[in-house]
Design a protein around this motif. Structure first.
Motif: not given
Length: 58
Positions: A6-9, A53-58
């Protein structure tokens, strides 16, 4: 299970700009088209990379 992000630019979730149609065959026409296309590609690539990068799951 991945969680929704949520809250992605807002600029990161916009579609890439449409490319102009090459309208002429002069060197000027081709140069202007190529520069515009390259700029749109670079912008889209940068936004896509930032979104990845914003949604990458580590």
């Amino acid at each position: 299970m991945p969680q929704p992000v949520n809250n992605l630019p807002a600029d990161l979730v916009q579609p890439c700009a449409d490319l102009r149609v090459l309208a002429g065959t002069s060197g000027k026409d081709i140069t202007l088209w190529a520069v515009d296309t390259a700029n749109k590609y670079q912008d889209c690539k940068a936004r896509h990379g930032a979104l990845v990068e914003a949604v990458k799951i580590d």
